[in-house]
Design a protein around this motif. Structure first.
Motif, PDB file in Angstrom:
ATOM      1  N   LYS A  92       0.840  -1.214   0.000  1.00  0.00           N
ATOM      2  CA  LYS A  92       0.000   0.000   0.000  1.00  0.00           C
ATOM      3  C   LYS A  92       0.866   1.251   0.000  1.00  0.00           C
ATOM      4  CE  LYS A  92      -3.140  -2.407   3.144  1.00  0.00           C
ATOM      5  NZ  LYS A  92      -3.580  -2.384   4.550  1.00  0.00           N
ATOM      6  N   GLY A  93       2.179   1.065  -0.178  1.00  0.00           N
ATOM      7  CA  GLY A  93       3.062   2.226  -0.290  1.00  0.00           C
ATOM      8  C   GLY A  93       3.850   2.553   0.957  1.00  0.00           C
ATOM      9  N   GLU A  94       3.763   1.735   1.997  1.00  0.00           N
ATOM     10  CA  GLU A  94       4.533   2.035   3.211  1.00  0.00           C
ATOM     11  C   GLU A  94       6.025   1.868   2.928  1.00  0.00           C
ATOM     12  OE1 GLU A  94       3.759  -0.493   6.714  1.00  0.00           O
ATOM     13  OE2 GLU A  94       3.870   1.358   7.878  1.00  0.00           O
ATOM     14  N   THR A  95       6.825   2.811   3.436  1.00  0.00           N
ATOM     15  CA  THR A  95       8.261   2.741   3.167  1.00  0.00           C
ATOM     16  C   THR A  95       8.915   1.651   4.019  1.00  0.00           C
ATOM     17  OG1 THR A  95       8.822   4.303   4.913  1.00  0.00           O
ATOM     18  CG2 THR A  95       8.375   5.232   2.711  1.00  0.00           C
ATOM     19  N   PHE A  96      10.111   1.233   3.557  1.00  0.00           N
ATOM     20  CA  PHE A  96      10.861   0.221   4.313  1.00  0.00           C
ATOM     21  C   PHE A  96      11.241   0.771   5.692  1.00  0.00           C
ATOM     22  CE2 PHE A  96      14.941  -1.987   5.254  1.00  0.00           C
ATOM     23  CZ  PHE A  96      14.420  -3.261   5.369  1.00  0.00           C
ATOM     24  N   SER A  97      11.641   2.045   5.758  1.00  0.00           N
ATOM     25  CA  SER A  97      12.067   2.597   7.048  1.00  0.00           C
ATOM     26  C   SER A  97      10.897   2.665   8.027  1.00  0.00           C
ATOM     27  CB  SER A  97      12.737   3.962   6.881  1.00  0.00           C
ATOM     28  OG  SER A  97      11.860   4.849   6.249  1.00  0.00           O
ATOM     29  N   THR A  99       8.305   0.634   7.964  1.00  0.00           N
ATOM     30  CA  THR A  99       8.061  -0.783   8.316  1.00  0.00           C
ATOM     31  C   THR A  99       8.984  -1.202   9.459  1.00  0.00           C
ATOM     32  OG1 THR A  99       7.452  -1.256   6.028  1.00  0.00           O
ATOM     33  CG2 THR A  99       8.049  -3.147   7.391  1.00  0.00           C
ATOM     34  N   ILE A 100      10.246  -0.855   9.328  1.00  0.00           N
ATOM     35  CA  ILE A 100      11.223  -1.248  10.362  1.00  0.00           C
ATOM     36  C   ILE A 100      10.914  -0.562  11.694  1.00  0.00           C
ATOM     37  CG2 ILE A 100      13.678  -1.123  11.006  1.00  0.00           C
ATOM     38  CD1 ILE A 100      12.900  -3.296   8.905  1.00  0.00           C
ATOM     39  N   ARG A 101      10.520   0.715  11.648  1.00  0.00           N
ATOM     40  CA  ARG A 101      10.198   1.417  12.905  1.00  0.00           C
ATOM     41  C   ARG A 101       9.054   0.733  13.634  1.00  0.00           C
ATOM     42  NH1 ARG A 101      10.243   7.936  12.476  1.00  0.00           N
ATOM     43  NH2 ARG A 101       9.913   7.797  14.736  1.00  0.00           N
ATOM     44  N   TYR A 102       8.008   0.368  12.871  1.00  0.00           N
ATOM     45  CA  TYR A 102       6.859  -0.283  13.505  1.00  0.00           C
ATOM     46  C   TYR A 102       7.244  -1.654  14.055  1.00  0.00           C
ATOM     47  CZ  TYR A 102       3.389   3.197  12.228  1.00  0.00           C
ATOM     48  OH  TYR A 102       2.657   4.346  12.154  1.00  0.00           O
ATOM     49  N   LEU A 103       7.897  -2.460  13.223  1.00  0.00           N
ATOM     50  CA  LEU A 103       8.192  -3.830  13.656  1.00  0.00           C
ATOM     51  C   LEU A 103       9.195  -3.847  14.807  1.00  0.00           C
ATOM     52  CD1 LEU A 103       8.312  -5.659  10.191  1.00  0.00           C
ATOM     53  CD2 LEU A 103       6.481  -5.700  11.897  1.00  0.00           C
ATOM     54  N   SER A 104      10.105  -2.894  14.793  1.00  0.00           N
ATOM     55  CA  SER A 104      11.083  -2.791  15.881  1.00  0.00           C
ATOM     56  C   SER A 104      10.389  -2.454  17.197  1.00  0.00           C
ATOM     57  CB  SER A 104      12.114  -1.719  15.511  1.00  0.00           C
ATOM     58  OG  SER A 104      12.938  -1.462  16.591  1.00  0.00           O
ATOM     59  N   ALA A 105       9.313  -1.631  17.108  1.00  0.00           N
ATOM     60  CA  ALA A 105       8.576  -1.249  18.321  1.00  0.00           C
ATOM     61  C   ALA A 105       7.926  -2.459  18.999  1.00  0.00           C
ATOM     62  CB  ALA A 105       7.510  -0.217  17.970  1.00  0.00           C
ATOM     63  N   PHE A 106       7.730  -3.542  18.234  1.00  0.00           N
ATOM     64  CA  PHE A 106       7.133  -4.737  18.829  1.00  0.00           C
ATOM     65  C   PHE A 106       8.159  -5.533  19.658  1.00  0.00           C
ATOM     66  CE2 PHE A 106       4.095  -5.077  14.905  1.00  0.00           C
ATOM     67  CZ  PHE A 106       3.466  -3.898  15.301  1.00  0.00           C
ATOM     68  N   GLN A 127      18.989   0.648  13.272  1.00  0.00           N
ATOM     69  CA  GLN A 127      17.700   1.164  13.762  1.00  0.00           C
ATOM     70  C   GLN A 127      17.157   0.372  14.955  1.00  0.00           C
ATOM     71  OE1 GLN A 127      16.527   3.992  12.367  1.00  0.00           O
ATOM     72  NE2 GLN A 127      18.373   3.795  11.119  1.00  0.00           N
ATOM     73  N   VAL A 128      17.608  -0.860  15.133  1.00  0.00           N
ATOM     74  CA  VAL A 128      16.945  -1.737  16.102  1.00  0.00           C
ATOM     75  C   VAL A 128      17.875  -2.056  17.272  1.00  0.00           C
ATOM     76  CG1 VAL A 128      15.508  -2.752  14.305  1.00  0.00           C
ATOM     77  CG2 VAL A 128      17.653  -3.879  14.915  1.00  0.00           C
ATOM     78  N   LYS A 129      17.282  -2.621  18.323  1.00  0.00           N
ATOM     79  CA  LYS A 129      18.052  -2.904  19.535  1.00  0.00           C
ATOM     80  C   LYS A 129      18.391  -4.391  19.663  1.00  0.00           C
ATOM     81  CE  LYS A 129      16.206   0.913  22.298  1.00  0.00           C
ATOM     82  NZ  LYS A 129      15.218   1.475  21.356  1.00  0.00           N
ATOM     83  N   CYS A 130      18.201  -5.155  18.618  1.00  0.00           N
ATOM     84  CA  CYS A 130      18.437  -6.605  18.697  1.00  0.00           C
ATOM     85  C   CYS A 130      19.423  -7.022  17.603  1.00  0.00           C
ATOM     86  CB  CYS A 130      17.116  -7.352  18.542  1.00  0.00           C
ATOM     87  SG  CYS A 130      16.350  -7.136  16.933  1.00  0.00           S
ATOM     88  N   PRO A 131      19.969  -8.236  17.709  1.00  0.00           N
ATOM     89  CA  PRO A 131      20.878  -8.711  16.661  1.00  0.00           C
ATOM     90  C   PRO A 131      20.166  -8.879  15.314  1.00  0.00           C
ATOM     91  CG  PRO A 131      20.904 -10.189  18.557  1.00  0.00           C
ATOM     92  CD  PRO A 131      19.802  -9.220  18.792  1.00  0.00           C
ATOM     93  N   VAL A 132      20.894  -8.595  14.250  1.00  0.00           N
ATOM     94  CA  VAL A 132      20.379  -8.758  12.895  1.00  0.00           C
ATOM     95  C   VAL A 132      21.216  -9.819  12.186  1.00  0.00           C
ATOM     96  CG1 VAL A 132      20.062  -7.621  10.655  1.00  0.00           C
ATOM     97  CG2 VAL A 132      19.492  -6.407  12.778  1.00  0.00           C
ATOM     98  N   ILE A 133      20.540 -10.789  11.590  1.00  0.00           N
ATOM     99  CA  ILE A 133      21.231 -11.822  10.815  1.00  0.00           C
ATOM    100  C   ILE A 133      20.870 -11.608   9.351  1.00  0.00           C
ATOM    101  CG2 ILE A 133      21.379 -14.310  10.369  1.00  0.00           C
ATOM    102  CD1 ILE A 133      21.013 -14.662  13.418  1.00  0.00           C
ATOM    103  N   ASN A 134      21.883 -11.380   8.543  1.00  0.00           N
ATOM    104  CA  ASN A 134      21.681 -11.131   7.119  1.00  0.00           C
ATOM    105  C   ASN A 134      21.496 -12.470   6.401  1.00  0.00           C
ATOM    106  OD1 ASN A 134      21.746 -10.353   4.488  1.00  0.00           O
ATOM    107  ND2 ASN A 134      23.749  -9.336   4.566  1.00  0.00           N
ATOM    108  N   ALA A 135      20.316 -12.661   5.850  1.00  0.00           N
ATOM    109  CA  ALA A 135      20.017 -13.907   5.123  1.00  0.00           C
ATOM    110  C   ALA A 135      20.194 -13.715   3.617  1.00  0.00           C
ATOM    111  CB  ALA A 135      18.594 -14.342   5.451  1.00  0.00           C
TER     112      ALA A 135
END
Ligand code: CP
Length: 311
Positions: A92-97, A99-106, A127-135
């Motif tokens: 619906k046009g939501e930006t990636f940044s 998306t990340i802000r919302y999902l990170s808030a969870f 942007q986030v407070k957890c580990p990121v694994i690049n797949a």
């Protein structure tokens, strides 16, 4: 798993191979082997991630990498929150940044991400407070794949140091090739790139990497041969010949494999395009193909990454 093992990793995220130390790689491989043994024996697979929630965020298709990450999380007792681009509000046009802000808030405990943009995993890690694994991002990095390949070679050949591996086909667009070159550089192996001119990388990143046009020259003295599919999604397809012409020139057959050492093993990260870069006779050869041995190592490697990177 002991706390001191966790402390020994030198980085907070698994973004690529160059940012890992040799000790990090060895620790990840050692842990993966432990998990593999425990899974095989059906013993002692501790639920070290019970109560954790891992966000899988795949903005590119995947069979192996995504399923292995989810299976690894389940084996360690974690739950999955899966973001699926095709059914998400990015449509619906939501930006990636955003998306990340919302999902990170969870508050996920880790994020496993695949994205076509090379910067995406690095952006998310900031942007986030957890580990990121690049797949897997772009043509640049796919670190869990390189760890799967390394574990397979360690099991079959006992080491990476002193080994020579040919990486053949579409090296120019391959994140798997990039990560394997980096890993062989870190662990003391040599890489031969066997590519047509139109699939040749722009630069050779490490002194242990040599460039060849032909299987005859490039496979000489090789302990392993890794085949790559043509990554049509990342190129101007008018550059490449049709599948049959490509197979005639750059498909791996038994006749061509004979240029490598008699005990050389064949790897492929998948997905394979049979009859294009590899013949069925090689892909399914029970003595030479290690392709489904690689499959066996995907869940243990992902388990190692999750339990070593999660706090
Ligand atoms: N090798 C690999 O990354 O496969 P998938 O695209 O299926 O995850």
């Amino acid at each position: 798993m002991s706390e001191d093992h966790k402390l020994r990793l030198s980085v907070s995220h698994l973004l690529d191979i160059p940012s890992l130390s040799r000790e990090d790689i060895e620790l990840l491989l050692h842990r993966a082997l432990q998990h593999k043994r425990h899974l095989a024996e059906k013993t002692d697979v501790t639920q070290t991630l019970a109560g954790k929630v891992i966000l899988t965020l795949f903005a590119e298709n995947s069979t192996r990498t995504k399923s292995a990450a989810i299976m690894a999380a389940h084996r360690l007792g974690a739950k999955i929150l899966d973001w699926d681009e095709k059914t998400s509000s990015s449509q619906k046009g939501e930006t990636f940044s955003d998306t990340i802000r919302y999902l990170s808030a969870f508050g996920p405990d880790a994020i496993v991400i695949r994205h076509k943009d090379y910067n995406a995993p690095y952006y998310v890690a900031k942007q986030v407070k957890c580990p990121v694994i690049n797949a897997g991002d772009s043509w640049r990095a796919h670190p869990t794949q390189a760890l799967v390949d390394a574990l397979t070679l360690m099991e079959l050949k006992g080491r990476i140091e002193g080994l020579t591996m040919a990486i053949c086909g579409d090296v120019a667009h391959s994140r798997v090739a990039q990560c394997n070159m980096a890993l062989f550089h870190k662990l003391g192996g040599t890489v031969h790139l066997v590519t047509p001119d139109y699939l040749r990388p722009e630069k050779i990143p490490y002194p242990n990497v040599k460039l060849f046009n032909s299987f005859e020259e490039g496979l000489k003295g090789c302990d392993a041969v890794m085949m790559l599919r043509i990554q049509k999604e990342r190129m101007d397809q008018s550059l490449i010949p049709d599948d049959a012409a490509y197979f005639n020139e750059y498909g791996l057959t038994h006749d061509r494999l004979a240029f490598a050492k008699p005990d050389a093993v064949v790897l492929h990260p998948g997905p394979m395009n049979r009859g294009v870069e590899i013949a069925d006779e090689v892909a399914d050869d029970p003595h030479r193909s290690a392709i489904f041995h690689q499959a066996d190592n995907r869940v243990p490697v992902n388990m190692a990454a999750l339990d070593l990177f999660l706090p």
